[in-house]
Design an enzyme around this catalytic site. Structure first.
Site, PDB file in Angstrom:
ATOM      1  N   ASP A 101       0.871  -1.164   0.000  1.00 26.72           N
ATOM      2  CA  ASP A 101       0.000   0.000   0.000  1.00 26.72           C
ATOM      3  C   ASP A 101       0.916   1.224   0.000  1.00 26.72           C
ATOM      4  O   ASP A 101       2.088   1.145   0.380  1.00 26.72           O
ATOM      5  CB  ASP A 101      -0.901  -0.030   1.238  1.00 26.72           C
ATOM      6  CG  ASP A 101      -1.824   1.175   1.309  1.00 26.72           C
ATOM      7  OD1 ASP A 101      -2.439   1.505   0.283  1.00 26.72           O
ATOM      8  OD2 ASP A 101      -1.917   1.785   2.387  1.00 26.72           O
ATOM      9  N   ASP A 114      -0.150   5.075   0.772  1.00 29.01           N
ATOM     10  CA  ASP A 114      -0.392   6.139   1.741  1.00 29.01           C
ATOM     11  C   ASP A 114      -0.357   5.628   3.176  1.00 29.01           C
ATOM     12  O   ASP A 114      -1.028   4.661   3.523  1.00 29.01           O
ATOM     13  CB  ASP A 114      -1.736   6.811   1.446  1.00 29.01           C
ATOM     14  CG  ASP A 114      -1.742   7.445   0.065  1.00 29.01           C
ATOM     15  OD1 ASP A 114      -0.786   8.159  -0.255  1.00 29.01           O
ATOM     16  OD2 ASP A 114      -2.702   7.188  -0.696  1.00 29.01           O
TER      17      ASP A 114
END
Length: 217
Positions: free
Chosen positions: A7, A9
């Site tokens: 991922d 952010d």
């Protein structure tokens, strides 16, 4: 060799690129600052609570792409990288990416944030493969709509499975690093789910499931 999925952010980054892009647009006067910041914060809070209406959010955040030329957007993005992203790149995250590469694993960023914002960030970590929400283009210009399904929650699973099929890859032994409970569908799918800077809800689940937790700040 396996897939190492990241991922973006609040996982690879010490912040949220989508939110920061919105803040950047207000600072340079590309959008109505007061109105945009208010909506941006509401959507950000909804995401944290797991209540984000992804379609409403994408209509909101993709509109500035449609309202400006690619040339102008690229110029702004270079400034955005210097001012907003460079300060939140995480050295420990880069080391984990490099370890996977050294081990022969294929690294891939998988993020709900749109590919215009995120591709240069993934490349800053030396990751060329990216699965993101794809803004639609007509004659080379963004039109404010989404191409395909958003790369969000279960959408990440669907997009990843399609990508694996197209790239002759398998999820056997795959790793996935994430901070958010919104990524539970994919975390529960892979053999090696790893929580990085986990939110409160995800940390509680990770404890129950005995998932590894890390901090790269």
């Amino acid at each position: 060799m396996a897939l190492a999925l990241f991922d973006l952010d609040r996982t690879l980054l010490g912040g949220d690129s989508d939110f920061l892009w919105g803040e950047f647009l207000t600072e340079i006067g590309a959008v109505n600052a007061k109105e945009y910041q208010k909506k941006n914060q509401v959507f950000f809070d909804d995401y944290a609570k797991g209540e984000l209406d992804i379609n409403q959010y994408l209509e909101f955040c993709l509109s500035p792409l449609a309202n400006n030329s690619i040339k102008q957007l690229n110029k702004w993005h270079q400034q955005f990288m210097l001012e907003k992203i460079q300060p939140i790149l995480l050295e420990k995250a880069k080391k984990v990416v490099d370890i996977h590469k050294k081990n022969g694993d294929r690294t891939l960023v998988i993020t709900a944030t749109n590919s215009f914002v995120t591709r240069p960030i993934a490349q800053a970590y030396g990751i060329e493969d990216l699965l993101a929400t794809e803004p639609e283009r007509v004659n080379g210009q963004f039109n404010g709509k989404v191409s395909g399904i958003p790369c969000f929650q279960i959408g990440k699973v669907h997009k990843l499975k399609q990508w694996c099929k197209e790239n002759n890859e398998t999820l056997d032994g795959a790793y996935f690093y994430s901070d958010s409970h919104n990524d539970l569908p994919l975390l529960e799918l892979v053999d090696n789910p790893i929580v990085v800077h986990g939110d409160e809800k995800l940390l509680a689940i990770a404890q129950q499931k005995n998932w590894q937790c890390m901090d790269w700040t």
